[in-house]
Scaffold this motif. Structure first.
Motif, mmCIF file in Angstrom:
data_model
loop_
_atom_site.group_PDB
_atom_site.id
_atom_site.type_symbol
_atom_site.label_atom_id
_atom_site.label_comp_id
_atom_site.label_asym_id
_atom_site.label_seq_id
_atom_site.Cartn_x
_atom_site.Cartn_y
_atom_site.Cartn_z
ATOM 1 N N ASP A 132 0.824 -1.207 0.000
ATOM 2 C CA ASP A 132 0.000 0.000 0.000
ATOM 3 C C ASP A 132 0.864 1.266 0.000
ATOM 4 N N ALA A 133 2.015 1.194 0.655
ATOM 5 C CA ALA A 133 2.913 2.356 0.645
ATOM 6 C C ALA A 133 3.524 2.544 -0.738
ATOM 7 N N VAL A 134 3.824 1.440 -1.405
ATOM 8 C CA VAL A 134 4.363 1.530 -2.772
ATOM 9 C C VAL A 134 3.287 2.080 -3.710
ATOM 10 N N PHE A 135 2.060 1.611 -3.507
ATOM 11 C CA PHE A 135 0.933 2.133 -4.303
ATOM 12 C C PHE A 135 0.817 3.640 -4.130
ATOM 13 N N ASP A 136 0.930 4.120 -2.896
ATOM 14 C CA ASP A 136 0.811 5.563 -2.675
ATOM 15 C C ASP A 136 1.950 6.336 -3.346
ATOM 16 N N LEU A 137 3.139 5.738 -3.414
ATOM 17 C CA LEU A 137 4.226 6.406 -4.141
ATOM 18 C C LEU A 137 3.913 6.483 -5.633
ATOM 19 N N LEU A 138 3.311 5.420 -6.155
ATOM 20 C CA LEU A 138 2.919 5.452 -7.571
ATOM 21 C C LEU A 138 1.832 6.501 -7.805
ATOM 22 N N LEU A 139 0.847 6.535 -6.910
ATOM 23 C CA LEU A 139 -0.206 7.554 -7.020
ATOM 24 C C LEU A 139 0.406 8.959 -6.978
ATOM 25 N N GLY A 140 1.330 9.181 -6.062
ATOM 26 C CA GLY A 140 1.985 10.494 -5.956
ATOM 27 C C GLY A 140 2.737 10.838 -7.224
ATOM 28 N N SER A 141 3.395 9.842 -7.785
ATOM 29 C CA SER A 141 4.154 10.073 -9.009
ATOM 30 C C SER A 141 3.228 10.485 -10.154
ATOM 31 N N ILE A 142 2.077 9.835 -10.243
ATOM 32 C CA ILE A 142 1.119 10.192 -11.294
ATOM 33 C C ILE A 142 0.590 11.605 -11.058
ATOM 34 N N LEU A 143 0.271 11.926 -9.806
ATOM 35 C CA LEU A 143 -0.238 13.276 -9.515
ATOM 36 C C LEU A 143 0.800 14.334 -9.883
ATOM 37 N N ALA A 157 8.897 9.582 -18.652
ATOM 38 C CA ALA A 157 8.877 9.660 -17.191
ATOM 39 C C ALA A 157 8.099 8.499 -16.557
ATOM 40 N N PRO A 158 6.929 8.108 -17.091
ATOM 41 C CA PRO A 158 6.227 6.983 -16.463
ATOM 42 C C PRO A 158 7.058 5.694 -16.483
ATOM 43 N N GLY A 159 7.731 5.422 -17.588
ATOM 44 C CA GLY A 159 8.560 4.221 -17.659
ATOM 45 C C GLY A 159 9.677 4.244 -16.628
ATOM 46 N N TYR A 160 10.247 5.423 -16.429
ATOM 47 C CA TYR A 160 11.326 5.511 -15.439
ATOM 48 C C TYR A 160 10.785 5.340 -14.018
ATOM 49 N N THR A 161 9.579 5.851 -13.775
ATOM 50 C CA THR A 161 8.953 5.626 -12.463
ATOM 51 C C THR A 161 8.824 4.133 -12.191
ATOM 52 N N VAL A 162 8.369 3.389 -13.192
ATOM 53 C CA VAL A 162 8.210 1.938 -13.033
ATOM 54 C C VAL A 162 9.571 1.302 -12.718
ATOM 55 N N GLU A 163 10.604 1.750 -13.411
ATOM 56 C CA GLU A 163 11.950 1.215 -13.161
ATOM 57 C C GLU A 163 12.364 1.487 -11.707
ATOM 58 N N LEU A 164 12.099 2.694 -11.235
ATOM 59 C CA LEU A 164 12.465 3.035 -9.849
ATOM 60 C C LEU A 164 11.655 2.209 -8.846
ATOM 61 N N LEU A 165 10.376 1.984 -9.142
ATOM 62 C CA LEU A 165 9.562 1.177 -8.223
ATOM 63 C C LEU A 165 10.064 -0.270 -8.190
ATOM 64 N N CYS A 166 10.477 -0.796 -9.330
ATOM 65 C CA CYS A 166 11.045 -2.154 -9.344
ATOM 66 C C CYS A 166 12.291 -2.231 -8.458
ATOM 67 N N ARG A 167 13.146 -1.220 -8.553
ATOM 68 C CA ARG A 167 14.336 -1.181 -7.687
ATOM 69 C C ARG A 167 13.935 -1.181 -6.223
ATOM 70 N N MET A 168 12.878 -0.405 -5.932
ATOM 71 C CA MET A 168 12.482 -0.189 -4.545
ATOM 72 C C MET A 168 11.992 -1.464 -3.882
ATOM 73 N N VAL A 169 11.264 -2.263 -4.628
ATOM 74 C CA VAL A 169 10.669 -3.460 -4.013
ATOM 75 C C VAL A 169 11.576 -4.683 -4.118
ATOM 76 N N ALA A 170 12.678 -4.566 -4.856
ATOM 77 C CA ALA A 170 13.565 -5.736 -5.042
ATOM 78 C C ALA A 170 14.160 -6.181 -3.705
ATOM 79 N N PRO A 171 14.328 -7.486 -3.542
ATOM 80 C CA PRO A 171 14.992 -7.970 -2.320
ATOM 81 C C PRO A 171 16.416 -7.423 -2.270
ATOM 82 N N ARG A 172 16.938 -7.244 -1.071
ATOM 83 C CA ARG A 172 18.302 -6.732 -0.950
ATOM 84 C C ARG A 172 19.252 -7.858 -0.551
#
Lengths: 172, 172
Positions: A132-143, A157-172
Motif C-alpha cells: 500500500d505504501a508503494v501504491f501511494d508512491l505510484l499515485l503520488g508520481s502520477i499526480l 517519465a512513467p517508464g522511469y517511475t516503473v523502473e524506480l519502483l522495481c528497484r524499490m521493491v527488489a529484495p536486498r
C-alpha cells in the motif's frame, strides 16, 4: 454520472454545478439530490477510476507495473479527471466534505496492485515491503507528473517511475 | 507576502483575494499589482517553500533524507500551504496561469536534494539513478500523505517513505 463527466471535461470544476449537470442529464436537480448528498459526492463518483479490467498479472513485474501505471494514469487524467482531481483535493482543504479519498481514489485499485506485487514472486519483490505504501508512491508520481508539470520533463517519465519502483521493491 | 500567508491560513484560497490581502497589508491593491501580475503569482510566492537552512548533509543517507523530507513536508503543509498548494494545482487545470510550478515548488529544493544523494556516496546511492526523478517521487509522497488522507494511515508514514527511497537508490 456520464453527464457530470461531460460537463467537467467541457467547463471545468467550477462550472460543474448540480444545475448544469442536471440540465445535461435532462433530469431535475431533485433527482440528483436523491442519490448524492452533494455536488462533491457526485463529482467524486464521476471521476472515480473504475475498477480496471487488467486481466491477471503475468508475473513479470516490470511489465505488470507498467500496465498498471498506464491504466491508472489514464483513468486519473481524462478531461474530467484533470478538471476534478486537484479541485477535489483543494475542496477538502477548503472544508467541503465528500467521501474519503480512500473510497473513490484508492479502493478499487489497491487489491489489483497487491496482486501485481504478489504475482511477481519473492525473487522480484521483498515480501516485507508494504504494497500500500508503494501504491501511494505510484499515485503520488502520477499526480506530480500530471498536475505539477516540469519545465524539462524526462523522456518516458512513467517508464522511469516503473523502473524506480522495481528497484524499490527488489529484495536486498 | 506575509499578509497573503496570513489571509490564506485564515480564510483559505477563495477568500485570499487581492482586496483582502491589500487590506491586511495596509497597502493599496495597485501597489500589489505593481509587483505581481495576478493573485495567482502572489499566492505562489507566498507559499513557495523558502530555500531551507538545512546545513550540509552528514553523508548518512537515511538521516539526511529524513531531515530533508521533514523540512520539505512542513514547508508545504503550513496553514497557507494547505490552503494554496492543491488550490493552485486546480487553478492551473482551470486555465489560470502563474509561474511554472518548477519555479515555486521545486527550484530551490532540487539542488539541496542532489547534494543529499551525492554526499551519501556510491555505497548508498547508485550514480545512474536520476536524483530529480527521486525528488519528484518524494514530492508526490508528501502531496499524497498531506492531501489524500488514508482511512488507516500507516504509523510513521514519512519515515517509511524515507526507508523506501533508500532502497530505491541503493546500488544493486
Amino acid at each position: 454520472v456520464a453527464a457530470a463527466r461531460e460537463v467537467l471535461g467541457e467547463v471545468g470544476f467550477a462550472g460543474a454545478t448540480i444545475q448544469a449537470i442536471s440540465e445535461r442529464a435532462e433530469v431535475p436537480a431533485s433527482a440528483i439530490y436523491r442519490r448524492w448528498r452533494s455536488r462533491i459526492e457526485l463529482i467524486e463518483e464521476a471521476v472515480a477510476p473504475a475498477p480496471p479490467r487488467l486481466g491477471p498479472p503475468t508475473g513479470d513485474l516490470a511489465r505488470d507495473l507498467a500496465r498498471f501505471e498506464r491504466v491508472f494514469r489514464r483513468a486519473l487524467t481524462t478531461p474530467a479527471g484533470r478538471a476534478a482531481v486537484p479541485a477535489l483535493l483543494a475542496a477538502y482543504q477548503a472544508g467541503q466534505t465528500g467521501r474519503p479519498p480512500e473510497a473513490w481514489l484508492r479502493g478499487s485499485w489497491r487489491p489489483l496492485f497487491r496482486d501485481v506485487l504478489r504475482s511477481a514472486g519473492p525473487s522480484a519483490v521483498d515480501v516485507t515491503v508494504d504494497p500500500d505504501a508503494v501504491f501511494d508512491l505510484l499515485l503520488g508520481s502520477i499526480l506530480v507528473q500530471a498536475f505539477v508539470p516540469t519545465a524539462a520533463p524526462r523522456p518516458n517519465a512513467p517508464g522511469y517511475t516503473v523502473e524506480l519502483l522495481c528497484r524499490m521493491v527488489a529484495p536486498r
